[in-house]
Design a protein around this motif. Sequence first.
Motif, PDB file in Angstrom:
ATOM      1  N   LYS A  53      11.277  61.153  75.869  1.00  0.00           N
ATOM      2  CA  LYS A  53      10.223  60.268  75.366  1.00  0.00           C
ATOM      3  C   LYS A  53      10.597  59.684  74.008  1.00  0.00           C
ATOM      4  O   LYS A  53      10.441  58.496  73.761  1.00  0.00           O
ATOM      5  CB  LYS A  53       8.894  61.025  75.249  1.00  0.00           C
ATOM      6  N   ILE A  54      11.096  60.544  73.129  1.00  0.00           N
ATOM      7  CA  ILE A  54      11.505  60.085  71.794  1.00  0.00           C
ATOM      8  C   ILE A  54      12.639  59.075  71.924  1.00  0.00           C
ATOM      9  O   ILE A  54      12.622  58.014  71.299  1.00  0.00           O
ATOM     10  CB  ILE A  54      11.922  61.278  70.909  1.00  0.00           C
ATOM     11  N   TRP A  55      13.600  59.379  72.737  1.00  0.00           N
ATOM     12  CA  TRP A  55      14.748  58.502  72.923  1.00  0.00           C
ATOM     13  C   TRP A  55      14.315  57.147  73.480  1.00  0.00           C
ATOM     14  O   TRP A  55      14.757  56.096  73.028  1.00  0.00           O
ATOM     15  CB  TRP A  55      15.757  59.176  73.848  1.00  0.00           C
ATOM     16  N   MET A  56      13.403  57.168  74.462  1.00  0.00           N
ATOM     17  CA  MET A  56      12.915  55.923  75.064  1.00  0.00           C
ATOM     18  C   MET A  56      12.173  55.065  74.038  1.00  0.00           C
ATOM     19  O   MET A  56      12.288  53.851  74.050  1.00  0.00           O
ATOM     20  CB  MET A  56      12.007  56.214  76.267  1.00  0.00           C
ATOM     21  N   ARG A  57      11.409  55.691  73.136  1.00  0.00           N
ATOM     22  CA  ARG A  57      10.703  54.935  72.098  1.00  0.00           C
ATOM     23  C   ARG A  57      11.696  54.260  71.150  1.00  0.00           C
ATOM     24  O   ARG A  57      11.467  53.156  70.689  1.00  0.00           O
ATOM     25  CB  ARG A  57       9.773  55.843  71.294  1.00  0.00           C
ATOM     26  N   GLU A  58      12.789  54.950  70.886  1.00  0.00           N
ATOM     27  CA  GLU A  58      13.793  54.389  69.973  1.00  0.00           C
ATOM     28  C   GLU A  58      14.626  53.304  70.640  1.00  0.00           C
ATOM     29  O   GLU A  58      14.986  52.317  70.008  1.00  0.00           O
ATOM     30  CB  GLU A  58      14.707  55.493  69.445  1.00  0.00           C
TER      31      GLU A  58
ATOM     32  N   ARG B 284      14.485  43.521  71.512  1.00  0.00           N
ATOM     33  CA  ARG B 284      15.065  42.561  70.563  1.00  0.00           C
ATOM     34  C   ARG B 284      16.207  41.789  71.189  1.00  0.00           C
ATOM     35  O   ARG B 284      16.364  40.606  71.005  1.00  0.00           O
ATOM     36  CB  ARG B 284      15.545  43.283  69.290  1.00  0.00           C
ATOM     37  N   ARG B 285      17.017  42.489  71.970  1.00  0.00           N
ATOM     38  CA  ARG B 285      18.160  41.837  72.627  1.00  0.00           C
ATOM     39  C   ARG B 285      17.701  40.833  73.660  1.00  0.00           C
ATOM     40  O   ARG B 285      18.281  39.768  73.830  1.00  0.00           O
ATOM     41  CB  ARG B 285      19.070  42.873  73.293  1.00  0.00           C
ATOM     42  N   SER B 286      16.660  41.171  74.416  1.00  0.00           N
ATOM     43  CA  SER B 286      16.208  40.263  75.473  1.00  0.00           C
ATOM     44  C   SER B 286      15.513  39.022  74.905  1.00  0.00           C
ATOM     45  O   SER B 286      15.453  37.990  75.554  1.00  0.00           O
ATOM     46  CB  SER B 286      15.272  41.000  76.436  1.00  0.00           C
TER      47      SER B 286
END
Length: 93
Positions: free
Chosen positions: A77-82, A89-91
């Motif tokens: 979950k933490i990783w997905m939020r980051e 931003r890339r898209s």
Amino acid sequence: MGQINSGVDKEGWTYRRIMEHLGIPDRHRLKVWMKKYKQLGEFGLMDQRGRREEYVDQDRYVKKLKRENSMLKKCLKIWMREVQPISMRRSSK
């Protein structure tokens, strides 16, 4: 083994007959296996060589796996939020 174990008690199987039937050369080994089976069931017959004691106790092992699983879910979950803001931003470029 369960059928043979009950057979010793109920059907008149002797250690000798069991040894001949299964091709077990060591009477002492058969007695040890039967004792383990009577005490612990099929779990008593599992090969425990090389296992750490914490893995022998199944309840403790399952609890350990559940804790690890819970921790991994939290990390995901933490990783997905980051990661999500970066991919957004890339898209948008």
